[in-house]
Design an enzyme around this catalytic site. Structure first.
Site, short mmCIF file in Angstrom:
data_model
loop_
_atom_site.label_atom_id
_atom_site.label_comp_id
_atom_site.label_asym_id
_atom_site.label_seq_id
_atom_site.Cartn_x
_atom_site.Cartn_y
_atom_site.Cartn_z
N ILE A 14 31.51 -47.67 -9.87
CA ILE A 14 32.38 -46.85 -9.09
C ILE A 14 33.23 -46.95 -8.20
O ILE A 14 33.97 -45.64 -7.57
CB ILE A 14 31.09 -47.27 -7.71
CG1 ILE A 14 31.82 -46.07 -6.08
CG2 ILE A 14 31.73 -48.79 -7.29
CD1 ILE A 14 30.98 -45.44 -6.29
N SER A 36 39.48 -58.44 -11.70
CA SER A 36 38.28 -58.02 -12.20
C SER A 36 37.89 -59.16 -13.31
O SER A 36 39.25 -59.74 -14.08
CB SER A 36 37.48 -56.64 -12.58
OG SER A 36 36.44 -56.38 -12.80
N ARG A 37 36.63 -59.56 -14.15
CA ARG A 37 36.20 -60.39 -15.19
C ARG A 37 36.81 -59.84 -16.63
O ARG A 37 37.64 -60.11 -17.45
CB ARG A 37 35.42 -60.81 -15.74
CG ARG A 37 34.82 -62.27 -13.81
CD ARG A 37 33.34 -61.99 -13.90
NE ARG A 37 32.85 -61.00 -13.47
CZ ARG A 37 31.22 -60.83 -14.30
NH1 ARG A 37 30.75 -62.25 -14.30
NH2 ARG A 37 30.55 -59.65 -14.15
N LYS A 90 29.75 -50.30 -0.51
CA LYS A 90 27.62 -50.39 0.20
C LYS A 90 27.06 -50.58 -0.70
O LYS A 90 26.72 -50.58 -1.51
CB LYS A 90 27.50 -48.85 1.31
CG LYS A 90 27.51 -48.51 -0.19
CD LYS A 90 26.23 -48.00 -1.04
CE LYS A 90 24.97 -48.32 -1.27
NZ LYS A 90 24.45 -48.25 -2.88
N ASP A 168 19.41 -49.90 -3.19
CA ASP A 168 20.16 -49.67 -3.59
C ASP A 168 20.75 -48.57 -3.52
O ASP A 168 21.86 -48.02 -2.71
CB ASP A 168 20.34 -49.64 -5.33
CG ASP A 168 21.57 -49.86 -5.06
OD1 ASP A 168 22.97 -50.07 -4.91
OD2 ASP A 168 22.37 -48.40 -6.01
P1 NAP Z 1 28.63 -52.35 -11.51
O1 NAP Z 1 29.67 -51.47 -12.02
O2 NAP Z 1 27.49 -52.89 -12.26
O3 NAP Z 1 29.87 -53.30 -11.62
C1 NAP Z 1 30.90 -53.71 -10.48
C2 NAP Z 1 31.99 -54.33 -10.91
O4 NAP Z 1 31.15 -55.65 -10.24
C3 NAP Z 1 31.17 -54.56 -12.55
O5 NAP Z 1 31.51 -53.38 -13.70
C4 NAP Z 1 32.01 -56.27 -13.32
O6 NAP Z 1 33.52 -56.53 -12.97
C5 NAP Z 1 31.55 -56.24 -11.21
N1 NAP Z 1 30.53 -57.72 -11.35
C6 NAP Z 1 29.57 -57.54 -11.75
N2 NAP Z 1 28.78 -58.81 -11.79
C7 NAP Z 1 29.67 -59.65 -11.27
C8 NAP Z 1 29.22 -60.78 -10.94
N3 NAP Z 1 28.45 -61.44 -10.95
N4 NAP Z 1 30.71 -61.54 -10.58
C9 NAP Z 1 31.28 -60.90 -9.56
N5 NAP Z 1 31.53 -59.48 -10.07
C10 NAP Z 1 31.08 -58.87 -10.46
O7 NAP Z 1 27.99 -51.66 -10.35
P2 NAP Z 1 28.69 -50.08 -9.66
O8 NAP Z 1 27.17 -49.25 -10.02
O9 NAP Z 1 30.04 -49.94 -9.56
O10 NAP Z 1 28.34 -50.58 -8.08
C11 NAP Z 1 28.93 -51.10 -7.31
C12 NAP Z 1 28.66 -51.93 -5.80
O11 NAP Z 1 29.47 -50.42 -5.63
C13 NAP Z 1 27.63 -51.78 -5.77
O12 NAP Z 1 27.29 -52.33 -4.64
C14 NAP Z 1 26.27 -50.59 -5.40
O13 NAP Z 1 25.82 -49.56 -4.60
C15 NAP Z 1 28.16 -49.49 -4.76
N6 NAP Z 1 27.71 -48.13 -5.33
C16 NAP Z 1 27.70 -47.83 -6.32
C17 NAP Z 1 27.56 -46.27 -6.66
C18 NAP Z 1 27.37 -45.15 -8.33
O14 NAP Z 1 26.87 -44.93 -8.50
N7 NAP Z 1 27.79 -46.82 -9.15
C19 NAP Z 1 28.26 -45.67 -5.57
C20 NAP Z 1 28.47 -45.62 -4.59
C21 NAP Z 1 28.34 -46.78 -4.30
P3 NAP Z 1 33.80 -57.64 -14.11
O15 NAP Z 1 32.88 -57.31 -15.63
O16 NAP Z 1 34.70 -56.52 -14.23
O17 NAP Z 1 34.01 -59.06 -13.72
#
Ligand code: NAP
Length: 308
Positions: A14, A36-37, A90, A168
């Site tokens: 996101i 970020s890691r 969110k 979600d």
């Molecule tokens: P994601 O790409 O899976 O996760 C975001 C980043 O968080 C990962 O790249 C990782 O970065 C970090 N992360 C993952 N596990 C972690 C942990 N155990 N501890 C600390 N950092 C961690 O997810 P995303 O799709 O971007 O979604 C993230 C949030 O945005 C969620 O709450 C989701 O509901 C919201 N969102 C997503 C979308 C969508 O379309 N994907 C749309 C609107 C809102 P590092 O490995 O670099 O730490």
């Protein structure tokens, strides 16, 4: 006024898709660091953890926390304790009480806390709210059906406790419903379908009511292939409306009544800038409360295993 120096924490899907372009287009913000890691943003100084970033970059005034919800409280606490304003992706957290705790801490420190609900900023949501307000509401039906393999490939956290499973995306529908309804509703019945090998539901059906005997039915399903559905339909005494495509279009009695270009994340950052400038917070947790109620009241049905 000088731009607000901002850091992003948790660089993933996101952040790349939405946060980075929205921040770049908003003169109220300057992205000065990431934490970020693994993830980084090209041209922006990168740190491995929020603690490292906060120590190295004292000029940061605000942080956007974009990691999965289960890992957000600790980061938010660190940021608030360091005197930073906080934007929460969110859902704002993994539990209601942890978000309440963040609200209390932010208020005690005079910092802004923003529980961002991007779907509330979809183009036709305000028009839908206005339409519903004009005439007595008879019923509402929410249909939120999408293909998890397409939208969440390989994302393990969504299936873990606190990842919310189909809630979600479903919480996006609830964020719109809670915004456009003239009066609050509460959950009266729910069924949650859990794959036998997962800790979070793949589908849910929910019924809400209120003192006016309004009934809102919602179906969330992550097994939808082909046409995806993100629709909210309402029957009023004046006619029927359908808020379609996640809030992008409004149909009245079957005819397209409103559509506009999508600007959810630009609008979120405009709102965040305005609350930081005003010294206020915006942290409504009602969508998360409905999800918590569904886990509390919902009948649990075990369905076939889900493999990515
Ligand atoms: P994601 O790409 O899976 O996760 C975001 C980043 O968080 C990962 O790249 C990782 O970065 C970090 N992360 C993952 N596990 C972690 C942990 N155990 N501890 C600390 N950092 C961690 O997810 P995303 O799709 O971007 O979604 C993230 C949030 O945005 C969620 O709450 C989701 O509901 C919201 N969102 C997503 C979308 C969508 O379309 N994907 C749309 C609107 C809102 P590092 O490995 O670099 O730490």
């Amino acid at each position: 006024m000088a731009p607000i120096k901002l850091a992003i924490v948790g660089v993933g899907k996101i952040v790349r898709d939405q946060h980075v372009p929205a921040i770049a287009a908003n003169p109220d913000f300057e992205l000065v660091a990431t934490a970020s890691r693994h993830g980084t943003v090209e041209g922006v100084p990168a740190y491995k953890s929020i603690d490292e970033m906060l120590a190295a970059r004292p000029e940061v005034r605000a942080v956007s926390l974009c990691m999965p919800p289960q890992f957000r409280y600790e980061a938010a606490l660190a940021a608030l304790n360091a005197g930073k304003h906080v934007f929460l992706e969110k859902p704002p957290g993994a539990t209601i009480s942890e978000v309440e705790d963040l609200k209390r801490i932010a208020a005690s420190k005079g910092l802004s806390l923003f529980a961002s609900w991007h779907s509330r900023y979809a183009p036709a949501v305000e028009q839908a709210k206005t339409y519903i307000a004009a005439s007595p509401l008879k019923s509402m039906t929410v249909t939120w059906k999408e293909d998890v393999r397409h939208w969440h490939p390989g994302q393990a956290w969504i299936w873990e406790p606190g990842g919310l499973g189909v809630f979600d995306p479903g919480i996006n529908a609830l964020s719109i419903v809670t915004h456009i309804l003239p009066k609050p509703v509460f959950l009266t019945e729910a069924t949650l379908e859990f794959p036998e090998n997962r800790a979070a539901p793949i589908a849910a059906s929910l019924t809400f009511g209120n003192a006016d005997r309004l009934v809102v039915n919602a179906v969330f399903d992550w097994r939808q292939t082909g046409k995806q559905s993100w629709d909210i339909e309402a029957e009023t005494e004046a006619g029927n409306m359908r808020l379609a495509d996640g809030g992008a279009k409004l149909f009245i009695d079957g005819a397209l009544a409103y559509e506009a270009p999508e600007e959810e994340y630009p609008n979120l950052y405009r709102r965040f800038a305005s609350i930081v400038k005003a010294g206020t917070s915006d942290a409504d947790i009602s969508p998360l409360t409905h999800v918590a109620d569904a886990f509390m009241l919902g009948r649990r049905k075990i369905v076939e295993a889900f493999e990515d």
